[in-house]
Design an enzyme around this catalytic site. Structure first.
Site, PDB file in Angstrom:
ATOM      1  N   ARG A  56     -11.468  -7.906  -3.328  1.00 51.43           N
ATOM      2  CA  ARG A  56     -12.463  -6.868  -3.034  1.00 51.43           C
ATOM      3  C   ARG A  56     -13.852  -7.485  -2.861  1.00 51.43           C
ATOM      4  NH1 ARG A  56     -10.669  -1.985  -2.938  1.00 51.43           N
ATOM      5  NH2 ARG A  56     -12.666  -0.977  -3.322  1.00 51.43           N
ATOM      6  N   LYS A  88      -6.870  -5.529   9.740  1.00 53.27           N
ATOM      7  CA  LYS A  88      -6.746  -4.329  10.576  1.00 53.27           C
ATOM      8  C   LYS A  88      -6.795  -4.689  12.070  1.00 53.27           C
ATOM      9  CE  LYS A  88      -8.614  -1.217   7.050  1.00 53.27           C
ATOM     10  NZ  LYS A  88      -9.466  -0.005   6.820  1.00 53.27           N
ATOM     11  N   ARG A 106     -16.265  -8.149   5.699  1.00 53.23           N
ATOM     12  CA  ARG A 106     -16.695  -6.979   6.481  1.00 53.23           C
ATOM     13  C   ARG A 106     -18.077  -7.196   7.084  1.00 53.23           C
ATOM     14  NH1 ARG A 106     -13.964  -2.973   2.128  1.00 53.23           N
ATOM     15  NH2 ARG A 106     -12.050  -2.451   3.261  1.00 53.23           N
ATOM     16  N   PHE A 114     -11.737  11.990   7.251  1.00 55.31           N
ATOM     17  CA  PHE A 114     -11.565  10.829   8.126  1.00 55.31           C
ATOM     18  C   PHE A 114     -10.104  10.418   8.294  1.00 55.31           C
ATOM     19  CE2 PHE A 114     -12.619   9.314   3.802  1.00 55.31           C
ATOM     20  CZ  PHE A 114     -11.518   8.509   3.520  1.00 55.31           C
ATOM     21  N   TYR A 150      -1.548   5.687   3.743  1.00 52.77           N
ATOM     22  CA  TYR A 150      -2.848   6.250   3.381  1.00 52.77           C
ATOM     23  C   TYR A 150      -2.725   7.690   2.882  1.00 52.77           C
ATOM     24  CZ  TYR A 150      -5.638   2.330   5.197  1.00 52.77           C
ATOM     25  OH  TYR A 150      -6.245   1.107   5.397  1.00 52.77           O
ATOM     26  N   HIS A 209      -8.221  -4.167   4.681  1.00 52.87           N
ATOM     27  CA  HIS A 209      -7.958  -3.264   3.557  1.00 52.87           C
ATOM     28  C   HIS A 209      -7.532  -4.123   2.375  1.00 52.87           C
ATOM     29  CE1 HIS A 209      -6.231  -0.109   1.048  1.00 52.87           C
ATOM     30  NE2 HIS A 209      -5.228  -0.938   0.852  1.00 52.87           N
ATOM     31  N   GLU A 253       1.356  -0.506  -3.203  1.00 53.77           N
ATOM     32  CA  GLU A 253       1.159  -0.927  -1.809  1.00 53.77           C
ATOM     33  C   GLU A 253       2.023  -2.139  -1.457  1.00 53.77           C
ATOM     34  OE1 GLU A 253      -3.403   0.787  -1.412  1.00 53.77           O
ATOM     35  OE2 GLU A 253      -3.087  -1.364  -1.246  1.00 53.77           O
ATOM     36  N   THR A 274     -16.901  -1.044   1.776  1.00 54.64           N
ATOM     37  CA  THR A 274     -16.090  -0.371   2.806  1.00 54.64           C
ATOM     38  C   THR A 274     -16.877  -0.192   4.099  1.00 54.64           C
ATOM     39  OG1 THR A 274     -14.971   0.835   1.037  1.00 54.64           O
ATOM     40  CG2 THR A 274     -14.709   1.702   3.264  1.00 54.64           C
ATOM     41  N   ASN A 276     -13.108  -1.610   9.993  1.00 52.64           N
ATOM     42  CA  ASN A 276     -13.775  -2.419   8.967  1.00 52.64           C
ATOM     43  C   ASN A 276     -12.973  -3.664   8.567  1.00 52.64           C
ATOM     44  OD1 ASN A 276     -11.854  -1.108   7.438  1.00 52.64           O
ATOM     45  ND2 ASN A 276     -13.231  -0.535   5.783  1.00 52.64           N
TER      46      ASN A 276
HETATM   47  P1  CMP Z   1      -9.573   1.169   3.458  1.00 55.69           P
HETATM   48  O1  CMP Z   1      -9.916   0.276   2.327  1.00 55.69           O
HETATM   49  O2  CMP Z   1      -8.498   0.725   4.376  1.00 55.69           O
HETATM   50  O3  CMP Z   1      -9.155   2.601   2.855  1.00 55.69           O
HETATM   51  C1  CMP Z   1      -9.314   3.806   3.592  1.00 55.69           C
HETATM   52  C2  CMP Z   1     -10.120   3.627   4.833  1.00 55.69           C
HETATM   53  O4  CMP Z   1     -10.663   4.816   5.378  1.00 55.69           O
HETATM   54  C3  CMP Z   1     -11.315   2.757   4.551  1.00 55.69           C
HETATM   55  O5  CMP Z   1     -10.896   1.434   4.319  1.00 55.69           O
HETATM   56  C4  CMP Z   1     -12.152   2.998   5.807  1.00 55.69           C
HETATM   57  O6  CMP Z   1     -11.799   2.136   6.872  1.00 55.69           O
HETATM   58  C5  CMP Z   1     -11.753   4.419   6.217  1.00 55.69           C
HETATM   59  N1  CMP Z   1     -12.854   5.372   6.076  1.00 55.69           N
HETATM   60  C6  CMP Z   1     -13.433   6.054   7.082  1.00 55.69           C
HETATM   61  N2  CMP Z   1     -14.410   6.840   6.624  1.00 55.69           N
HETATM   62  C7  CMP Z   1     -14.466   6.665   5.280  1.00 55.69           C
HETATM   63  C8  CMP Z   1     -15.282   7.196   4.232  1.00 55.69           C
HETATM   64  N3  CMP Z   1     -16.252   8.093   4.467  1.00 55.69           N
HETATM   65  N4  CMP Z   1     -15.055   6.756   2.966  1.00 55.69           N
HETATM   66  C9  CMP Z   1     -14.072   5.873   2.696  1.00 55.69           C
HETATM   67  N5  CMP Z   1     -13.268   5.340   3.644  1.00 55.69           N
HETATM   68  C10 CMP Z   1     -13.466   5.724   4.927  1.00 55.69           C
END
Ligand code: CMP
Length: 140
Positions: free
Chosen positions: A86, A10, A103, A58, A50, A116, A127, A92, A113
């Site tokens: 993962r 990211k 992370r 969010f 997304y 992804h 994806e 996350t 973060n």
């Molecule tokens: P990612 O795995 O890229 O998938 C969706 C993204 O939304 C996640 O990582 C986070 O960076 C972002 N995000 C922000 N707030 C939340 C939340 N409350 N729960 C899950 N993802 C979140």
């Protein structure tokens, strides 16, 4: 089984100049980069990618963060690639991510973060097809 998964480094991690360090973690875990490109996503592309989160509170912040700078997108291949990636990434929310994960080591917040990764076989196929449409993906 040998799997493929989609990974995105990211904008926060690209800006921190840690693409190489993150690639080393993939490689050391037996994951091979089989396709890669650096892209500055448009709002439309980030929103489409997304789309499953469209109704989440969010979503807007997520899209604006993902278009705040270039990202590095790669397809990874290897034994158990989806889960392996993962585990490398960690939770996350970086404050909940295990020590030694990407992370925990490189991320600042749940939005910024660092990475992804696809969360399952179906999302991995979708994806990878989204960002590398010419690539054939076999899920079995
Ligand atoms: P990612 O795995 O890229 O998938 C969706 C993204 O939304 C996640 O990582 C986070 O960076 C972002 N995000 C922000 N707030 C939340 C939340 N409350 N729960 C899950 N993802 C979140």
């Amino acid at each position: 089984a040998i799997e493929r998964t989609l990974s995105i480094i990211k904008p926060d991690a690209v800006a921190k100049n840690v693409i190489g360090q993150i690639y080393s973690r993939f490689e050391n875990a037996g994951l091979k980069v089989i396709a890669a490109k650096m892209v500055h996503l448009s709002e439309v592309e980030a929103g489409q990618f997304y789309a499953v989160h469209k109704e989440r509170p969010f979503f807007k912040d997520l899209v604006s963060f993902m278009i705040s700078g270039p990202v590095m997108i790669q397809a990874l291949e290897g034994e158990n690639a989806i889960l392996t990636n993962r585990e490398l990434m960690g939770a996350t929310d970086p404050s909940k991510a295990e020590k030694g994960t990407i992370r925990a080591d490189f991320a600042q917040s749940i939005d910024a973060n660092a990475v992804h990764g696809s969360d399952g076989a179906d999302t991995a196929a979708a994806e990878i097809a989204f960002f590398f449409p010419g690539m054939q993906v076999y899920t079995r």
